[in-house]
Design a protein around this motif. Structure first.
Motif, mmCIF file in Angstrom:
data_model
loop_
_atom_site.group_PDB
_atom_site.id
_atom_site.type_symbol
_atom_site.label_atom_id
_atom_site.label_comp_id
_atom_site.label_asym_id
_atom_site.label_seq_id
_atom_site.Cartn_x
_atom_site.Cartn_y
_atom_site.Cartn_z
ATOM 1 N N ASP A 15 -22.145 47.754 24.883
ATOM 2 C CA ASP A 15 -22.504 47.170 23.983
ATOM 3 C C ASP A 15 -23.863 46.728 24.569
ATOM 4 O O ASP A 15 -24.923 46.305 23.607
ATOM 5 C CB ASP A 15 -22.040 46.410 22.751
ATOM 6 N N ALA A 16 -23.685 45.572 24.903
ATOM 7 C CA ALA A 16 -24.276 44.469 25.617
ATOM 8 C C ALA A 16 -25.416 44.993 26.106
ATOM 9 O O ALA A 16 -26.803 44.978 25.798
ATOM 10 C CB ALA A 16 -24.007 42.838 26.250
ATOM 11 N N ALA A 21 -27.959 46.840 24.022
ATOM 12 C CA ALA A 21 -28.952 46.679 23.042
ATOM 13 C C ALA A 21 -30.053 45.860 23.716
ATOM 14 O O ALA A 21 -31.207 45.974 23.483
ATOM 15 C CB ALA A 21 -28.452 45.175 22.420
ATOM 16 N N ILE A 80 -34.161 46.275 22.419
ATOM 17 C CA ILE A 80 -35.257 45.568 22.171
ATOM 18 C C ILE A 80 -35.878 45.500 23.364
ATOM 19 O O ILE A 80 -36.175 44.636 22.945
ATOM 20 C CB ILE A 80 -34.200 44.190 21.523
ATOM 21 N N LEU A 106 -22.972 37.943 33.808
ATOM 22 C CA LEU A 106 -22.005 38.170 32.963
ATOM 23 C C LEU A 106 -20.802 39.254 34.184
ATOM 24 O O LEU A 106 -19.434 38.889 34.194
ATOM 25 C CB LEU A 106 -21.753 39.170 31.913
ATOM 26 N N PRO A 121 -17.941 32.483 31.065
ATOM 27 C CA PRO A 121 -18.006 32.045 29.695
ATOM 28 C C PRO A 121 -16.861 31.733 29.731
ATOM 29 O O PRO A 121 -15.748 32.999 29.313
ATOM 30 C CB PRO A 121 -19.243 33.725 29.606
ATOM 31 N N THR A 148 -16.005 33.189 26.917
ATOM 32 C CA THR A 148 -15.680 34.378 25.894
ATOM 33 C C THR A 148 -14.593 34.906 26.243
ATOM 34 O O THR A 148 -13.465 35.255 25.727
ATOM 35 C CB THR A 148 -16.695 35.255 26.337
ATOM 36 N N ILE A 178 -26.907 47.504 16.648
ATOM 37 C CA ILE A 178 -26.401 49.125 16.590
ATOM 38 C C ILE A 178 -24.919 48.539 16.375
ATOM 39 O O ILE A 178 -25.295 47.258 15.688
ATOM 40 C CB ILE A 178 -26.056 49.598 18.143
ATOM 41 N N GLY A 226 -21.291 47.074 16.652
ATOM 42 C CA GLY A 226 -20.223 46.427 17.259
ATOM 43 C C GLY A 226 -21.724 45.476 17.316
ATOM 44 O O GLY A 226 -21.292 45.252 18.772
ATOM 45 N N HIS A 227 -22.967 45.409 17.406
ATOM 46 C CA HIS A 227 -23.797 44.219 17.239
ATOM 47 C C HIS A 227 -24.260 43.887 18.476
ATOM 48 O O HIS A 227 -25.337 43.882 18.516
ATOM 49 C CB HIS A 227 -23.168 42.898 16.560
ATOM 50 N N GLY A 228 -23.995 44.570 19.786
ATOM 51 C CA GLY A 228 -24.205 43.960 21.067
ATOM 52 C C GLY A 228 -25.043 43.200 21.470
ATOM 53 O O GLY A 228 -25.932 42.866 22.469
ATOM 54 N N LEU A 229 -24.138 41.910 20.606
ATOM 55 C CA LEU A 229 -24.950 40.391 21.829
ATOM 56 C C LEU A 229 -24.481 40.432 22.547
ATOM 57 O O LEU A 229 -23.495 40.603 22.718
ATOM 58 C CB LEU A 229 -24.383 39.813 20.167
ATOM 59 N N PHE A 230 -25.531 39.833 23.302
ATOM 60 C CA PHE A 230 -24.965 39.289 24.760
ATOM 61 C C PHE A 230 -23.811 37.722 24.575
ATOM 62 O O PHE A 230 -24.063 36.674 24.223
ATOM 63 C CB PHE A 230 -26.676 37.875 25.051
ATOM 64 N N PRO A 231 -22.966 38.765 25.484
ATOM 65 C CA PRO A 231 -22.023 37.005 25.111
ATOM 66 C C PRO A 231 -21.881 35.666 25.324
ATOM 67 O O PRO A 231 -21.445 34.511 25.684
ATOM 68 C CB PRO A 231 -20.317 37.726 25.399
ATOM 69 N N HIS A 232 -23.280 36.081 26.832
ATOM 70 C CA HIS A 232 -22.874 34.438 27.457
ATOM 71 C C HIS A 232 -24.296 33.499 27.275
ATOM 72 O O HIS A 232 -25.053 32.728 27.940
ATOM 73 C CB HIS A 232 -22.897 34.869 29.272
ATOM 74 N N ARG A 233 -24.564 34.391 25.842
ATOM 75 C CA ARG A 233 -26.082 33.490 25.096
ATOM 76 C C ARG A 233 -25.484 32.822 24.505
ATOM 77 O O ARG A 233 -24.851 34.182 23.648
ATOM 78 C CB ARG A 233 -27.571 34.241 24.907
ATOM 79 N N THR A 248 -34.555 36.837 22.078
ATOM 80 C CA THR A 248 -34.554 37.766 22.396
ATOM 81 C C THR A 248 -35.989 37.893 23.330
ATOM 82 O O THR A 248 -36.398 38.027 24.123
ATOM 83 C CB THR A 248 -33.586 38.689 23.077
ATOM 84 N N PHE A 250 -21.791 30.511 20.384
ATOM 85 C CA PHE A 250 -22.016 31.991 21.374
ATOM 86 C C PHE A 250 -20.749 32.489 19.960
ATOM 87 O O PHE A 250 -20.421 31.915 19.361
ATOM 88 C CB PHE A 250 -20.630 31.589 22.086
ATOM 89 N N HIS A 301 -19.164 34.348 20.068
ATOM 90 C CA HIS A 301 -17.351 34.485 20.368
ATOM 91 C C HIS A 301 -16.898 34.258 19.240
ATOM 92 O O HIS A 301 -15.873 33.525 18.684
ATOM 93 C CB HIS A 301 -16.419 34.976 21.370
ATOM 94 N N ARG A 306 -31.694 39.483 15.646
ATOM 95 C CA ARG A 306 -31.968 39.783 16.731
ATOM 96 C C ARG A 306 -33.469 40.695 16.518
ATOM 97 O O ARG A 306 -34.526 40.824 17.169
ATOM 98 C CB ARG A 306 -31.103 39.567 17.079
#
Ligand code: ADP
Ligand code: MG
Lengths: 389, 312
Positions: free
Chosen positions: A284-285, A288, A292, A307, A381, A383, B81, B83-90, B98, B132, B134, B148
């Motif tokens: 997903d990430a 995305a 974008i 990551l 991270p 997470t 999309i 499941g949003h597709g967010l960047f987990p480390h940001r 972004t 974050f 999560h 975003r």
């Protein structure tokens, strides 16, 4: 009152420590460096009140280990016992050596090593239960190293045979130490510089991945001595036939083949972990990021690489610890390093000399593992921790 | 305006999207609906060129979408999309920032935009900005994903099953929020879903896809009254038709003169909600109040029944 209960691992540790303290000898005395030694118990090795103090601390440690007790108490008991062992063996050396005698050798005997192992295990177990933050683990490591450094500088251990060997080789010791570290770190840096881009390429090009990982896997299975040997011929040929190669240090034996071999061994963990790390980036990430408007390069640098970084670091940790150990073998083909003392010692059947090479290697590998584990945890991270919770 | 002309995408022999043409008016919500595998995602991704078409053209405000590099095109089009597709480390704020960052906006402008969007999505910037992904609930993550997508003020927003992972109550709220935000920014929204309910809830126009083809492209009311094929009819659900018809229009357009007893209902509710209220309260008519609270007439069971009847 709460009932006292036994701790399973602790009971084993306690039994080991008791055996080490009362059955096995604490120190070995030899009239010179190669004759057979006489075993000495704690009571024989140490002057009063030292022997009583050492035994007391060890007995307390044994009790704490055997019973269910708070982890922090176990840690304190373990470190106290380890410290007393470290001091005690130094005192034993000066106590057993006749005044002014420079031939006599005193070294730790099996009882000492067994107790060192038992209380080391107790400390490790307590630390695992306490789960200190990564930063705290490094603090503990630094404290332990500082304590050892203090003992070395204060001369407490000067009477020990391993330091006698050191004293007669101060210059070569540090030269070999430098070579050892350069070899281990240099090949790691080279493997990282080459391996990470290779891993990225493998991630992008599926066909390359299977082929390359297969080859690297095959290299990994070649025993190290064989690989050193295999490299002698081609490097020797290069040295003889490529102009300038010999002047920059490429030779069939020496540092060059050792460096190349360590580099080859290092590639697989770095490349494989890069591939695994990149494959683990959430789909997903990635989608995305593309959706974008990131370019491939921006996505690699900004999303995929950060990551994947903790996994890549894990590969680097494997390589570093592995290389510190493997660099020992480089001495066999004239590559230098701590292995020089190990193989000389084996040749002369001088155990103390073997230890002079082996102990710093183990300490280095251990310290590298602890530091890198802490760094990996700090770089991950949160997470993942959240998911695990 | 988005003009999709004879667009086709083949993988090997099969045409996943087969000669589709659609014209989408600006500032509207178009919902692409169809069963799984019918080519909705592929169609959507050809608009921002995440997928390159085999043939056909797509024009945005008259300009061919191949006239600039794909990544630059995508910076101008919002993309959200499932499941949003967010960047987990940001952090949330970094995630939203972004595209403005890619576009080289000034720091102050970016910060202002992030705050504005978080507030618009009812997330306190001071609290949520530094978190974050999560550390958010599913609904909050989804909102940040849309925020975003909207950060660079795109004229067009593409959404691929954006609410698919949400539970029904949060989903309904998210749909309302989307409509409010779409009006606020006057965005042209193209949304993909397999949920007909969602399509009727959101769409100005619905495009029904089946096996790579668009089988009907019409307003919800037209589609209810005249489904183009049995497939469309079955997708709507025969037993749902009268309720869907009522759900499209507000109470306001069903107001009759006269008075009635009971608690007044708001003229902004849907006629379907009015019907439910009538049935539940056991009355044949209820007074209707405008948003200011003034009684403007009544709504009756009989009147709604007429409106719910299909063409004979
Ligand atoms: N990259 C691809 N390669 C081959 N087939 C694909 C690819 N992407 C999608 N498809 C196929 O195209 C069809 C339509 O996919 P998609 O557009 O994702 O449908 P939907 O979004 O309506 O579920 C599916 O049968 C899918 O397997
Ligand atoms: Mg889809």
């Amino acid at each position: 009152m709460r009932q006292l209960r036994f701790d399973k691992l602790g009971a084993i540790i306690a039994a080991l420590a008791l055996g080490g303290a009362f059955i096995a000898p604490f120190a070995t005395f030899r009239a010179n460096r190669i004759v057979a030694g006489e075993a000495k118990t704690i009571v024989e090795s140490l002057p009063q009140p030292w022997s009583a103090a050492v035994l007391l601390v060890i007995l307390v440690g044994v009790l704490v280990a055997a019973m269910r007790s708070p982890a922090i108490l176990r840690l304190v008991a373990a470190f106290a016992a380890l410290a007393v062992l470290a001091l005690g063996i130094g005192v034993a050396a000066s106590h057993l050596t006749p005044e002014g005698n420079t031939y006599a050798r005193v070294s730790p005997a099996s009882g000492f090593w067994v107790m060192l192992f038992a209380f080391g295990l107790l400390a490790a177990d307590a630390l695992t239960r306490l789960r200190p933050a990564p930063f705290m683990r490094i603090v503990v490591l630094v404290a332990v190293l500082a304590f050892v450094g203090m003992l070395l500088l204060s001369g407490t251990w000067d009477g020990l045979s391993i330091l006698r060997e050191y004293a007669s080789r101060v210059d070569t010791f540090w030269a070999e130490a430098r070579k050892h570290v350069t070899l281990a770190l240099g090949s790691l840096v080279a493997a990282t510089i080459v391996g990470i881009p290779l891993g990225i390429l493998c991630h992008r090009v599926a066909r390359l991945r299977d082929g390359l990982l297969g080859v690297l896997n095959a290299i990994q299975t070649i025993p190290s001595i064989a690989l050193f040997g295999i490299l002698i011929a081609p490097l020797g040929w290069i040295a003889a036939n490529v102009p300038g190669a010999a002047t920059i240090g490429i030779r069939g034996i020496g540092v060059a083949p050792a460096f190349v071999a360590l580099f080859l061994y290092s590639l697989l963990p770095v490349v494989a972990n890069t591939v695994v790390g990149l494959a683990g980036v959430p789909r997903d990430a990635n989608d995305a990021a593309r959706g974008i408007g990131m370019t491939d390069w921006q996505r690699l640098v900004g999303i995929e690489f950060p990551l994947a970084f903790p996994v890549i670091l894990t590969g680097i940790r494997i390589v570093l610890v592995q290389n510190i150990g493997l660099a020992t073998i480089a001495a066999l083909i004239g590559g230098g390093g701590f292995g020089v003392f190990v193989f000389q010692g084996v040749g002369q059947t001088a155990m103390d000399l073997v230890l002079l090479g082996a102990v710093p290697t183990v300490v280095l590998a251990f310290a590298a593992a602890i530091v890198l584990d802490a760094v990996i945890e700090m770089a991950t991270p949160n997470t993942r921790q959240a998911e695990a919770a | 305006m988005i003009e999709i002309k004879n667009i086709t995408k083949r993988y090997g022999e099969t045409a996943v999207v087969d000669d589709v043409s659609l014209t989408i008016a600006p500032r509207t919500v178009t919902v692409v609906v169809g069963t799984s595998g019918s080519g909705k995602t592929t169609l959507l991704r050809m608009i921002n060129r995440l997928v390159e078409p085999t043939s056909g053209t797509i024009r945005l405000d008259g300009e061919d979408n191949r006239s600039l590099p794909g990544y630059e095109l995508r910076r101008r089009i919002g993309y959200a999309i499932q499941g949003h597709g967010l960047f987990p480390h940001r952090t949330v704020a970094q995630n939203i920032a972004t595209v403005p960052t890619l576009l080289g906006w000034e720091r102050a402008r970016i910060d202002a935009k992030v705050d504005e969007l978080l507030q618009l999505f009812q997330l306190d910037p001071a609290d949520f900005g530094p978190r974050f992904p999560h550390e958010l609930s599913g609904g909050q993550q989804q909102r940040v994903g849309v925020a975003r997508a909207l950060a660079a003020e795109p004229k067009v927003l593409l959404m691929d099953e954006p609410f698919g992972a949400l539970d029904p109550i949060i989903r309904a709220k998210a749909q309302d929020d989307l409509l409010a935000i779409q009006k606020h920014f006057e965005t042209t929204v193209i949304l993909v879903t397999h949920d007909m309910e969602e399509a009727f809830q959101l769409a100005d126009r619905i495009a029904v896809m089946d096996k790579g083809k668009v089988v009907q492209y019409a307003t919800p009311a037209e589609m209810l009254i005249k489904p183009a094929t049995p497939f469309v009819e079955s997708l709507i659900g025969v037993s749902e038709r009268p309720y869907r018809l009522l759900a499209i229009e507000p109470v306001l357009s069903a107001v009759e003169p006269g008075s009635a007893d009971g608690t007044a209902i708001s003229s902004t509710l849907s006629q379907r909600e009015a019907l439910a209220e009538l049935l539940w309260s056991g009355r044949s008519a209820l007074p209707v109040a405008d948003p200011a609270g003034a009684i403007i007439g009544k709504v009756s069971l009989e009147g709604l029944a007429k409106r719910a009847a299909g063409p004979v």
